[in-house]
Design an enzyme around this catalytic site. Structure first.
Site, short mmCIF file in Angstrom:
data_model
loop_
_atom_site.label_atom_id
_atom_site.label_comp_id
_atom_site.label_asym_id
_atom_site.label_seq_id
_atom_site.Cartn_x
_atom_site.Cartn_y
_atom_site.Cartn_z
N GLY A 77 0.83 -1.20 0.00
CA GLY A 77 0.00 0.00 0.00
C GLY A 77 0.86 1.25 0.00
O GLY A 77 2.06 1.20 -0.27
N ASN A 78 0.21 2.40 0.28
CA ASN A 78 0.87 3.72 0.18
C ASN A 78 1.48 3.85 -1.22
O ASN A 78 2.67 4.11 -1.38
CB ASN A 78 1.94 3.85 1.28
CG ASN A 78 2.42 5.29 1.42
OD1 ASN A 78 1.72 6.22 1.04
ND2 ASN A 78 3.60 5.46 1.93
N LEU A 79 0.62 3.69 -2.19
CA LEU A 79 1.06 3.49 -3.57
C LEU A 79 1.53 4.78 -4.23
O LEU A 79 1.09 5.87 -3.89
CB LEU A 79 -0.08 2.88 -4.38
CG LEU A 79 -0.66 1.57 -3.81
CD1 LEU A 79 -1.77 1.04 -4.70
CD2 LEU A 79 0.43 0.52 -3.61
N HIS A 93 4.23 1.80 -8.36
CA HIS A 93 3.24 0.71 -8.27
C HIS A 93 2.29 0.77 -9.47
O HIS A 93 1.89 -0.27 -10.00
CB HIS A 93 2.42 0.84 -6.99
CG HIS A 93 3.21 0.72 -5.72
ND1 HIS A 93 3.53 1.81 -4.94
CD2 HIS A 93 3.75 -0.35 -5.11
CE1 HIS A 93 4.24 1.40 -3.89
NE2 HIS A 93 4.39 0.10 -3.97
#
Ligand code: PAF
Length: 283
Positions: free
Chosen positions: A31-33, A37
Protein backbone atom coordinates in the site's frame (compact mmCIF):
# COMPACT_ATOMS: atom_id res chain seq x y z
CA UNK A 1 -13.01 -2.01 -9.27
CA UNK A 2 -13.99 -4.11 -6.32
CA UNK A 3 -12.31 -4.38 -2.93
CA UNK A 4 -12.14 -7.84 -1.39
CA UNK A 5 -11.06 -8.54 2.17
CA UNK A 6 -11.83 -12.27 2.65
CA UNK A 7 -9.91 -15.15 1.13
CA UNK A 8 -13.14 -17.04 0.36
CA UNK A 9 -14.45 -14.11 -1.72
CA UNK A 10 -11.07 -13.74 -3.39
CA UNK A 11 -11.04 -17.38 -4.41
CA UNK A 12 -14.59 -17.14 -5.78
CA UNK A 13 -13.68 -14.12 -7.89
CA UNK A 14 -10.49 -15.68 -9.26
CA UNK A 15 -12.39 -18.91 -10.02
CA UNK A 16 -14.97 -16.93 -11.99
CA UNK A 17 -12.27 -15.18 -14.02
CA UNK A 18 -10.47 -18.41 -14.72
CA UNK A 19 -13.58 -20.27 -15.79
CA UNK A 20 -14.15 -17.45 -18.30
CA UNK A 21 -10.69 -18.24 -19.68
CA UNK A 22 -9.07 -15.06 -18.34
CA UNK A 23 -5.46 -14.91 -17.19
CA UNK A 24 -4.95 -13.38 -13.76
CA UNK A 25 -2.01 -11.19 -12.69
CA UNK A 26 -1.20 -10.42 -9.06
CA UNK A 27 0.61 -7.25 -7.98
CA UNK A 28 1.54 -7.60 -4.29
CA UNK A 29 2.04 -4.29 -2.42
CA UNK A 30 2.29 -2.85 1.05
CA UNK A 31 0.00 0.00 0.00
CA UNK A 32 0.87 3.72 0.18
CA UNK A 33 1.06 3.49 -3.57
CA UNK A 34 2.95 5.75 -5.97
CA UNK A 35 3.67 5.93 -9.70
CA UNK A 36 6.08 2.98 -9.41
CA UNK A 37 3.24 0.71 -8.27
CA UNK A 38 1.01 2.10 -11.01
CA UNK A 39 3.66 1.04 -13.51
CA UNK A 40 3.52 -2.52 -12.12
CA UNK A 41 -0.25 -2.54 -12.59
CA UNK A 42 0.06 -1.26 -16.17
CA UNK A 43 2.54 -4.03 -16.96
CA UNK A 44 0.24 -6.60 -15.36
CA UNK A 45 -2.59 -5.30 -17.55
CA UNK A 46 -0.47 -5.89 -20.66
CA UNK A 47 0.23 -9.48 -19.66
CA UNK A 48 -3.10 -10.68 -18.28
CA UNK A 49 -6.80 -9.99 -18.75
CA UNK A 50 -7.43 -9.40 -15.04
CA UNK A 51 -5.20 -7.65 -12.49
CA UNK A 52 -5.59 -8.06 -8.77
CA UNK A 53 -3.54 -5.85 -6.42
CA UNK A 54 -2.97 -6.90 -2.83
CA UNK A 55 -2.58 -4.16 -0.23
CA UNK A 56 -1.29 -5.62 3.02
CA UNK A 57 1.25 -4.18 5.46
CA UNK A 58 2.91 -7.47 6.28
CA UNK A 59 4.16 -7.41 9.89
CA UNK A 60 6.54 -10.35 9.53
CA UNK A 61 8.87 -8.52 7.15
CA UNK A 62 9.44 -5.60 9.53
CA UNK A 63 12.07 -5.81 12.28
CA UNK A 64 11.21 -4.87 15.89
CA UNK A 65 12.64 -1.33 15.52
CA UNK A 66 11.43 -0.71 11.98
CA UNK A 67 8.58 1.40 10.62
CA UNK A 68 5.69 -1.12 10.73
CA UNK A 69 3.61 1.09 13.04
CA UNK A 70 4.20 4.33 11.16
CA UNK A 71 4.01 2.78 7.66
CA UNK A 72 1.20 4.86 6.05
CA UNK A 73 -2.16 3.06 5.61
CA UNK A 74 -3.83 4.93 2.73
CA UNK A 75 -6.34 2.48 1.24
CA UNK A 76 -8.78 5.10 -0.12
CA UNK A 77 -6.03 6.99 -1.96
CA UNK A 78 -4.51 3.67 -3.10
CA UNK A 79 -7.85 2.61 -4.57
CA UNK A 80 -8.06 5.85 -6.58
CA UNK A 81 -4.56 5.29 -7.98
CA UNK A 82 -5.35 1.69 -8.87
CA UNK A 83 -8.62 2.56 -10.55
CA UNK A 84 -6.76 5.13 -12.66
CA UNK A 85 -4.52 2.43 -14.14
CA UNK A 86 -7.20 -0.17 -14.70
CA UNK A 87 -6.78 -2.64 -11.82
CA UNK A 88 -9.76 -5.00 -11.62
CA UNK A 89 -9.75 -5.73 -7.90
CA UNK A 90 -7.97 -4.90 -4.66
CA UNK A 91 -7.37 -7.56 -2.03
CA UNK A 92 -6.95 -5.77 1.32
CA UNK A 93 -7.21 -8.49 3.96
CA UNK A 94 -7.13 -8.09 7.73
CA UNK A 95 -4.22 -9.76 9.51
CA UNK A 96 -6.22 -12.86 10.48
CA UNK A 97 -6.98 -13.72 6.84
CA UNK A 98 -3.27 -13.89 6.01
CA UNK A 99 -2.04 -15.26 9.35
CA UNK A 100 -5.01 -17.27 10.72
CA UNK A 101 -2.91 -18.60 13.61
CA UNK A 102 -1.24 -15.27 14.33
CA UNK A 103 2.31 -14.37 13.41
CA UNK A 104 4.17 -15.81 16.41
CA UNK A 105 3.85 -19.50 15.57
CA UNK A 106 3.24 -19.14 11.86
CA UNK A 107 4.73 -21.48 9.28
CA UNK A 108 7.48 -19.53 7.56
CA UNK A 109 9.20 -19.82 4.20
CA UNK A 110 12.94 -19.34 4.25
CA UNK A 111 15.11 -18.93 1.16
CA UNK A 112 18.60 -19.65 2.48
CA UNK A 113 21.72 -17.81 1.38
CA UNK A 114 20.15 -15.05 -0.68
CA UNK A 115 18.05 -13.97 2.31
CA UNK A 116 20.96 -13.47 4.67
CA UNK A 117 23.21 -11.11 2.70
CA UNK A 118 23.02 -7.36 1.92
CA UNK A 119 19.54 -6.17 2.96
CA UNK A 120 19.01 -9.52 4.67
CA UNK A 121 22.10 -8.93 6.85
CA UNK A 122 20.96 -5.41 7.71
CA UNK A 123 17.34 -6.52 8.29
CA UNK A 124 17.40 -10.03 9.83
CA UNK A 125 14.19 -11.92 9.09
CA UNK A 126 13.03 -9.44 6.45
CA UNK A 127 13.18 -11.80 3.48
CA UNK A 128 11.71 -14.65 5.51
CA UNK A 129 8.69 -12.39 6.05
CA UNK A 130 8.57 -11.44 2.37
CA UNK A 131 8.87 -15.05 1.14
CA UNK A 132 6.21 -16.13 3.63
CA UNK A 133 3.63 -13.53 2.70
CA UNK A 134 4.23 -13.85 -1.04
CA UNK A 135 3.87 -17.64 -0.85
CA UNK A 136 0.60 -17.20 1.07
CA UNK A 137 -0.63 -14.71 -1.52
CA UNK A 138 0.34 -17.08 -4.32
CA UNK A 139 -1.66 -19.85 -2.65
CA UNK A 140 -4.66 -17.62 -1.96
CA UNK A 141 -4.83 -15.99 -5.38
CA UNK A 142 -3.26 -18.70 -7.56
CA UNK A 143 -2.34 -16.14 -10.22
CA UNK A 144 -0.88 -16.94 -13.61
CA UNK A 145 1.75 -14.31 -13.08
CA UNK A 146 2.93 -11.88 -10.43
CA UNK A 147 4.63 -8.53 -10.99
CA UNK A 148 7.34 -7.00 -8.78
CA UNK A 149 9.54 -3.91 -9.05
CA UNK A 150 13.23 -4.24 -9.86
CA UNK A 151 13.96 -1.53 -7.30
CA UNK A 152 13.90 -4.35 -4.72
CA UNK A 153 16.34 -6.42 -6.78
CA UNK A 154 17.29 -8.77 -3.96
CA UNK A 155 13.62 -9.31 -3.10
CA UNK A 156 12.91 -10.16 -6.74
CA UNK A 157 15.67 -12.80 -6.68
CA UNK A 158 14.40 -14.25 -3.39
CA UNK A 159 10.88 -14.50 -4.82
CA UNK A 160 12.08 -16.06 -8.07
CA UNK A 161 14.01 -18.71 -6.16
CA UNK A 162 11.12 -19.42 -3.79
CA UNK A 163 8.76 -19.74 -6.75
CA UNK A 164 11.10 -22.20 -8.44
CA UNK A 165 11.90 -24.22 -5.31
CA UNK A 166 8.26 -24.55 -4.17
CA UNK A 167 7.10 -25.22 -7.74
CA UNK A 168 4.52 -22.44 -7.78
CA UNK A 169 2.99 -22.35 -11.27
CA UNK A 170 3.42 -18.57 -11.33
CA UNK A 171 5.47 -16.52 -13.77
CA UNK A 172 7.43 -13.87 -11.84
CA UNK A 173 7.80 -10.65 -13.85
CA UNK A 174 10.20 -7.83 -12.94
CA UNK A 175 9.53 -4.21 -13.94
CA UNK A 176 12.22 -1.52 -14.28
CA UNK A 177 12.49 1.04 -11.49
CA UNK A 178 10.47 4.23 -11.93
CA UNK A 179 12.49 7.34 -11.04
CA UNK A 180 11.95 11.01 -10.30
CA UNK A 181 13.36 13.34 -12.99
CA UNK A 182 16.48 13.80 -10.83
CA UNK A 183 17.07 10.03 -10.70
CA UNK A 184 15.77 9.21 -7.22
CA UNK A 185 14.00 5.83 -7.29
CA UNK A 186 10.34 6.15 -6.29
CA UNK A 187 9.70 4.71 -2.84
CA UNK A 188 7.04 5.15 -0.20
CA UNK A 189 9.89 5.81 2.23
CA UNK A 190 11.02 8.94 0.33
CA UNK A 191 8.24 10.65 2.29
CA UNK A 192 10.43 10.32 5.42
CA UNK A 193 13.04 12.71 3.90
CA UNK A 194 13.19 16.36 4.98
CA UNK A 195 13.41 18.87 2.08
CA UNK A 196 17.15 19.20 2.77
CA UNK A 197 17.68 15.41 2.69
CA UNK A 198 15.50 15.12 -0.40
CA UNK A 199 17.85 17.48 -2.23
CA UNK A 200 20.79 15.12 -1.49
CA UNK A 201 18.92 11.86 -2.11
CA UNK A 202 19.52 11.60 -5.92
CA UNK A 203 23.23 11.13 -5.17
CA UNK A 204 22.50 7.48 -4.41
CA UNK A 205 21.44 6.70 -7.99
CA UNK A 206 24.10 9.04 -9.38
CA UNK A 207 26.90 7.19 -7.55
CA UNK A 208 25.57 3.86 -8.82
CA UNK A 209 25.34 5.13 -12.39
CA UNK A 210 28.88 6.53 -12.25
CA UNK A 211 30.21 3.24 -10.90
CA UNK A 212 28.33 1.36 -13.63
CA UNK A 213 29.87 3.65 -16.23
CA UNK A 214 33.35 2.94 -14.83
CA UNK A 215 32.70 -0.81 -15.18
CA UNK A 216 31.49 -0.22 -18.72
CA UNK A 217 34.78 1.54 -19.49
CA UNK A 218 36.60 -1.62 -18.45
CA UNK A 219 37.50 -1.02 -14.79
CA UNK A 220 37.45 -4.19 -12.75
CA UNK A 221 38.98 -3.02 -9.43
CA UNK A 222 35.65 -3.77 -7.77
CA UNK A 223 36.61 -3.11 -4.16
CA UNK A 224 38.17 0.26 -4.96
CA UNK A 225 35.06 1.28 -6.87
CA UNK A 226 32.82 0.22 -3.98
CA UNK A 227 34.96 2.15 -1.46
CA UNK A 228 34.87 5.29 -3.63
CA UNK A 229 31.10 5.07 -3.85
CA UNK A 230 30.75 4.66 -0.07
CA UNK A 231 33.04 7.64 0.54
CA UNK A 232 31.08 9.85 -1.89
CA UNK A 233 27.84 9.00 -0.09
CA UNK A 234 29.33 9.57 3.37
CA UNK A 235 30.62 13.00 2.30
CA UNK A 236 27.04 13.95 1.43
CA UNK A 237 25.68 12.82 4.83
CA UNK A 238 24.47 9.30 3.93
CA UNK A 239 25.16 6.37 6.26
CA UNK A 240 25.62 3.51 3.79
CA UNK A 241 24.73 -0.06 4.81
CA UNK A 242 26.44 -1.29 1.65
CA UNK A 243 27.41 -0.37 -1.88
CA UNK A 244 28.40 -3.49 -3.80
CA UNK A 245 29.06 -4.86 -7.25
CA UNK A 246 27.60 -8.36 -7.51
CA UNK A 247 26.63 -11.05 -9.96
CA UNK A 248 23.14 -9.97 -11.05
CA UNK A 249 21.53 -13.39 -10.54
CA UNK A 250 23.32 -15.00 -7.60
CA UNK A 251 24.45 -11.81 -5.83
CA UNK A 252 27.84 -13.49 -5.39
CA UNK A 253 30.91 -11.21 -5.49
CA UNK A 254 32.13 -10.82 -9.06
CA UNK A 255 34.73 -13.09 -10.57
CA UNK A 256 37.90 -11.29 -11.75
CA UNK A 257 37.07 -9.37 -14.94
CA UNK A 258 33.49 -10.63 -15.00
CA UNK A 259 31.49 -9.47 -18.03
CA UNK A 260 29.86 -6.14 -16.94
CA UNK A 261 26.51 -7.11 -18.51
CA UNK A 262 26.15 -9.87 -15.91
CA UNK A 263 26.79 -7.54 -12.95
CA UNK A 264 24.46 -5.48 -10.80
CA UNK A 265 25.33 -2.56 -8.53
CA UNK A 266 23.28 -2.43 -5.36
CA UNK A 267 23.21 0.07 -2.52
CA UNK A 268 21.37 0.72 0.71
CA UNK A 269 22.01 3.86 2.70
CA UNK A 270 20.36 5.82 5.45
CA UNK A 271 19.59 9.48 4.95
CA UNK A 272 18.11 10.79 8.18
CA UNK A 273 15.39 8.33 9.19
CA UNK A 274 14.90 6.95 5.67
CA UNK A 275 16.69 3.82 4.52
CA UNK A 276 16.97 4.20 0.75
CA UNK A 277 17.83 1.32 -1.58
CA UNK A 278 18.64 1.34 -5.27
CA UNK A 279 20.34 -0.76 -7.93
CA UNK A 280 21.38 -0.48 -11.56
CA UNK A 281 22.72 -2.81 -14.21
CA UNK A 282 26.38 -2.47 -15.13
CA UNK A 283 26.23 -2.61 -18.92
O1 PAF B 1 7.81 -5.01 -2.08
C1 PAF B 1 6.83 -4.97 -1.32
O2 PAF B 1 6.02 -4.04 -1.37
C2 PAF B 1 6.63 -6.08 -0.32
O3 PAF B 1 7.84 -6.56 0.15
C3 PAF B 1 5.74 -7.23 -0.85
C4 PAF B 1 6.37 -7.90 -2.04
C5 PAF B 1 4.38 -6.68 -1.20
C6 PAF B 1 5.55 -8.29 0.25
O4 PAF B 1 4.90 -7.76 1.35
Amino acid sequence: MQTIDRVADLRAQVRAWRSAGLRVALVPTLGNLHAGHQQLVRRAGELAERTLVSVFVNPTQFGPNEDFERYPRTLDADRDKLRAVGADAVFAPPLAEVYPGGTEEATFVQVPGLSEILCGAARPGHFRGVATVVSRLFNMVQPDLAVFGEKDWQQLLVIRRMTRDLAFPVEVVGVATVREPDGLALSSRNAYLTPEQRSHAPLLSQVLRETAAALGRGRSDYQALESQAVAALERAGFRPDYVVIRDATSLAPPRPNQEPASLRLLAAAWLGSARLIDNVGAN
